[in-house]
Scaffold this motif. Structure first.
Motif, PDB file in Angstrom:
ATOM      1  N   ASP A  23       0.731  -1.228   0.138  1.00  0.00           N
ATOM      2  CA  ASP A  23       0.137   0.056  -0.113  1.00  0.00           C
ATOM      3  C   ASP A  23       0.836   1.178  -0.193  1.00  0.00           C
ATOM      4  O   ASP A  23       0.406   2.497  -0.339  1.00  0.00           O
ATOM      5  CB  ASP A  23      -0.941   0.001   1.129  1.00  0.00           C
ATOM      6  N   ALA A  24       2.128   1.305   0.195  1.00  0.00           N
ATOM      7  CA  ALA A  24       3.056   2.274   0.267  1.00  0.00           C
ATOM      8  C   ALA A  24       4.448   1.748   0.361  1.00  0.00           C
ATOM      9  O   ALA A  24       4.548   0.472   0.797  1.00  0.00           O
ATOM     10  CB  ALA A  24       2.858   3.012   1.626  1.00  0.00           C
ATOM     11  N   VAL A  25       5.373   2.756  -0.246  1.00  0.00           N
ATOM     12  CA  VAL A  25       6.790   2.311  -0.242  1.00  0.00           C
ATOM     13  C   VAL A  25       7.542   3.656   0.510  1.00  0.00           C
ATOM     14  O   VAL A  25       7.375   4.783  -0.293  1.00  0.00           O
ATOM     15  CB  VAL A  25       7.206   1.873  -1.494  1.00  0.00           C
ATOM     16  N   PHE A  26       8.247   3.457   1.263  1.00  0.00           N
ATOM     17  CA  PHE A  26       8.898   4.558   1.975  1.00  0.00           C
ATOM     18  C   PHE A  26      10.642   4.490   1.830  1.00  0.00           C
ATOM     19  O   PHE A  26      10.954   3.271   1.861  1.00  0.00           O
ATOM     20  CB  PHE A  26       8.842   4.726   3.496  1.00  0.00           C
ATOM     21  N   ILE A  27      11.141   5.086   1.140  1.00  0.00           N
ATOM     22  CA  ILE A  27      12.479   5.418   0.984  1.00  0.00           C
ATOM     23  C   ILE A  27      13.309   6.057   1.880  1.00  0.00           C
ATOM     24  O   ILE A  27      13.019   7.255   1.786  1.00  0.00           O
ATOM     25  CB  ILE A  27      12.480   5.533  -0.634  1.00  0.00           C
ATOM     26  N   ASP A  28      14.540   5.730   2.190  1.00  0.00           N
ATOM     27  CA  ASP A  28      15.466   6.379   3.127  1.00  0.00           C
ATOM     28  C   ASP A  28      16.199   7.593   2.469  1.00  0.00           C
ATOM     29  O   ASP A  28      16.917   7.215   1.352  1.00  0.00           O
ATOM     30  CB  ASP A  28      16.671   5.607   3.796  1.00  0.00           C
ATOM     31  N   PHE A  29      15.720   8.870   2.660  1.00  0.00           N
ATOM     32  CA  PHE A  29      16.450   9.850   1.982  1.00  0.00           C
ATOM     33  C   PHE A  29      17.961   9.956   1.915  1.00  0.00           C
ATOM     34  O   PHE A  29      18.580  10.425   0.907  1.00  0.00           O
ATOM     35  CB  PHE A  29      15.968  11.201   2.695  1.00  0.00           C
ATOM     36  N   ILE A  35      17.201   6.057  -6.110  1.00  0.00           N
ATOM     37  CA  ILE A  35      16.224   5.092  -6.138  1.00  0.00           C
ATOM     38  C   ILE A  35      14.927   5.522  -6.369  1.00  0.00           C
ATOM     39  O   ILE A  35      14.192   5.092  -7.206  1.00  0.00           O
ATOM     40  CB  ILE A  35      16.508   4.056  -4.917  1.00  0.00           C
ATOM     41  N   TYR A  36      14.623   6.503  -5.428  1.00  0.00           N
ATOM     42  CA  TYR A  36      13.281   7.344  -5.342  1.00  0.00           C
ATOM     43  C   TYR A  36      13.216   7.881  -7.011  1.00  0.00           C
ATOM     44  O   TYR A  36      12.153   7.866  -7.653  1.00  0.00           O
ATOM     45  CB  TYR A  36      13.435   8.550  -4.400  1.00  0.00           C
ATOM     46  N   SER A  37      14.187   8.548  -7.513  1.00  0.00           N
ATOM     47  CA  SER A  37      14.086   9.305  -8.812  1.00  0.00           C
ATOM     48  C   SER A  37      13.799   8.267  -9.733  1.00  0.00           C
ATOM     49  O   SER A  37      12.924   8.381 -10.630  1.00  0.00           O
ATOM     50  CB  SER A  37      15.465   9.823  -9.015  1.00  0.00           C
ATOM     51  N   ALA A  38      14.603   6.846  -9.896  1.00  0.00           N
ATOM     52  CA  ALA A  38      14.291   5.962 -10.889  1.00  0.00           C
ATOM     53  C   ALA A  38      12.754   5.344 -10.599  1.00  0.00           C
ATOM     54  O   ALA A  38      12.176   5.049 -11.576  1.00  0.00           O
ATOM     55  CB  ALA A  38      15.282   4.708 -10.523  1.00  0.00           C
ATOM     56  N   GLY A  39      12.290   5.128  -9.449  1.00  0.00           N
ATOM     57  CA  GLY A  39      10.948   4.805  -9.078  1.00  0.00           C
ATOM     58  C   GLY A  39      10.016   5.678  -9.830  1.00  0.00           C
ATOM     59  O   GLY A  39       9.093   5.565 -10.224  1.00  0.00           O
ATOM     60  N   LYS A  40      10.191   6.790  -9.470  1.00  0.00           N
ATOM     61  CA  LYS A  40       9.223   7.901  -9.902  1.00  0.00           C
ATOM     62  C   LYS A  40       9.414   8.126 -11.613  1.00  0.00           C
ATOM     63  O   LYS A  40       8.128   8.085 -12.111  1.00  0.00           O
ATOM     64  CB  LYS A  40       9.803   9.433  -9.508  1.00  0.00           C
ATOM     65  N   ALA A  41      10.431   7.915 -12.122  1.00  0.00           N
ATOM     66  CA  ALA A  41      10.771   7.560 -13.541  1.00  0.00           C
ATOM     67  C   ALA A  41       9.836   6.419 -14.143  1.00  0.00           C
ATOM     68  O   ALA A  41       9.219   6.469 -15.259  1.00  0.00           O
ATOM     69  CB  ALA A  41      11.847   7.725 -14.243  1.00  0.00           C
ATOM     70  N   MET A  42       9.635   5.581 -13.209  1.00  0.00           N
ATOM     71  CA  MET A  42       8.714   4.327 -13.733  1.00  0.00           C
ATOM     72  C   MET A  42       7.424   4.387 -13.105  1.00  0.00           C
ATOM     73  O   MET A  42       6.570   3.526 -13.425  1.00  0.00           O
ATOM     74  CB  MET A  42       9.327   2.969 -12.743  1.00  0.00           C
ATOM     75  N   GLY A  43       6.964   5.590 -12.879  1.00  0.00           N
ATOM     76  CA  GLY A  43       5.614   5.808 -12.611  1.00  0.00           C
ATOM     77  C   GLY A  43       5.227   5.219 -11.100  1.00  0.00           C
ATOM     78  O   GLY A  43       3.815   5.448 -10.712  1.00  0.00           O
ATOM     79  N   ARG A  44       6.268   5.191 -10.095  1.00  0.00           N
ATOM     80  CA  ARG A  44       5.909   4.868  -8.809  1.00  0.00           C
ATOM     81  C   ARG A  44       5.521   5.984  -7.903  1.00  0.00           C
ATOM     82  O   ARG A  44       5.901   6.866  -8.083  1.00  0.00           O
ATOM     83  CB  ARG A  44       7.075   3.824  -8.273  1.00  0.00           C
ATOM     84  N   ASN A  45       4.665   5.931  -6.888  1.00  0.00           N
ATOM     85  CA  ASN A  45       4.226   6.673  -6.393  1.00  0.00           C
ATOM     86  C   ASN A  45       5.116   6.609  -4.702  1.00  0.00           C
ATOM     87  O   ASN A  45       4.538   6.423  -3.726  1.00  0.00           O
ATOM     88  CB  ASN A  45       2.939   7.035  -5.931  1.00  0.00           C
ATOM     89  N   TRP A  46       6.208   6.510  -4.550  1.00  0.00           N
ATOM     90  CA  TRP A  46       7.061   6.353  -3.365  1.00  0.00           C
ATOM     91  C   TRP A  46       7.497   7.610  -2.619  1.00  0.00           C
ATOM     92  O   TRP A  46       7.159   8.591  -3.213  1.00  0.00           O
ATOM     93  CB  TRP A  46       8.505   5.727  -3.636  1.00  0.00           C
ATOM     94  N   ARG A  47       7.731   7.300  -1.389  1.00  0.00           N
ATOM     95  CA  ARG A  47       7.885   8.575  -0.555  1.00  0.00           C
ATOM     96  C   ARG A  47       9.234   8.570   0.131  1.00  0.00           C
ATOM     97  O   ARG A  47       9.511   7.544   0.827  1.00  0.00           O
ATOM     98  CB  ARG A  47       6.617   8.519   0.384  1.00  0.00           C
ATOM     99  N   LEU A  48      10.239   9.729  -0.047  1.00  0.00           N
ATOM    100  CA  LEU A  48      11.122  10.052   0.787  1.00  0.00           C
ATOM    101  C   LEU A  48      10.903  10.192   2.251  1.00  0.00           C
ATOM    102  O   LEU A  48      10.099  11.039   2.680  1.00  0.00           O
ATOM    103  CB  LEU A  48      12.060  10.827  -0.155  1.00  0.00           C
ATOM    104  N   VAL A  49      11.887   9.686   3.018  1.00  0.00           N
ATOM    105  CA  VAL A  49      11.808   9.768   4.578  1.00  0.00           C
ATOM    106  C   VAL A  49      13.037  10.339   5.063  1.00  0.00           C
ATOM    107  O   VAL A  49      13.998   9.797   4.770  1.00  0.00           O
ATOM    108  CB  VAL A  49      11.392   8.532   5.249  1.00  0.00           C
ATOM    109  N   GLN A  50      13.372  11.520   5.497  1.00  0.00           N
ATOM    110  CA  GLN A  50      14.479  12.039   6.234  1.00  0.00           C
ATOM    111  C   GLN A  50      14.477  11.686   7.623  1.00  0.00           C
ATOM    112  O   GLN A  50      13.577  12.132   8.461  1.00  0.00           O
ATOM    113  CB  GLN A  50      14.632  13.514   5.913  1.00  0.00           C
ATOM    114  N   PHE A  51      15.376  10.674   7.884  1.00  0.00           N
ATOM    115  CA  PHE A  51      15.272  10.316   9.407  1.00  0.00           C
ATOM    116  C   PHE A  51      15.561  11.394  10.343  1.00  0.00           C
ATOM    117  O   PHE A  51      15.446  11.519  11.553  1.00  0.00           O
ATOM    118  CB  PHE A  51      16.342   9.288   9.486  1.00  0.00           C
ATOM    119  N   GLY A  52      16.408  12.346   9.579  1.00  0.00           N
ATOM    120  CA  GLY A  52      16.990  13.761  10.557  1.00  0.00           C
ATOM    121  C   GLY A  52      15.974  14.553  10.517  1.00  0.00           C
ATOM    122  O   GLY A  52      16.165  15.740  11.159  1.00  0.00           O
TER     123      GLY A  52
END
Length: 156
Positions: A23-29, A35-52
């Motif tokens: 239902d969701a994919v979270f990517i470590d910023f 990886i996020y950019s490649a996913g976005k280019a593939m049409g994926r709706n992933w979300r970057l997460v900044q631990f800090g």
């Protein structure tokens, strides 16, 4: 499997997303912007997460502490860890309270220095608690346009 090929990793994540009907994919910023950019280019709706980044929990200093605190709450409510390595990593960090009253989780570098182990699995688990997740009714990838799942994150 480790790889520094962001496109390959994005493809693997997309495959797992489809296979498990995530239902969701979270990517470590920190290491995941490519990886996020490649996913976005593939049409994926992933979300970057900044631990800090900023915490939504007013008691915690940062997003990392917020996520780890959510793991603690999940475990208290009946969540279960099924491998010893992750359990050991979750139990390893120490907390301290700053002068302003904010709770701060032990820095990952300090923890690694103290224990000799980096909490990679525990950080990955914590990442699943980054933001609330709503059931995805319209799946743009992996086949059908909607689906029902028996997935229960609290089931053992």
């Amino acid at each position: 499997m480790k790889s520094d090929d962001d496109v390959l990793m994005a493809q693997r994540i997309a495959q797992l997303e489809d296979e498990h009907k995530a239902d969701a994919v979270f990517i470590d910023f920190g290491y995941g912007t490519g990886i996020y950019s490649a996913g976005k280019a593939m049409g994926r709706n992933w979300r970057l997460v900044q631990f800090g980044g900023a915490s939504n929990d007013p008691a915690m200093l940062n997003k990392r502490g917020e996520m780890w605190n959510a793991v603690k709450t999940w475990l208290k409510e009946g969540g279960e860890l099924k491998d010893q390595q992750t359990a050991d990593e979750v139990a390893a960090p120490e907390y301290r309270v700053k002068l302003d009253g904010k709770i701060v989780l032990e820095d990952k570098g300090e923890l690694k220095k103290r224990t000799g182990v980096s909490p990679n699995r525990a950080d990955a688990l914590a990442l699943t608690f980054a933001f609330p997740v709503v059931k995805n009714q319209n799946r743009p990838h992996g086949g059908s346009s909607s689906y029902e799942s028996d997935y229960d994150p609290y089931a053992s």
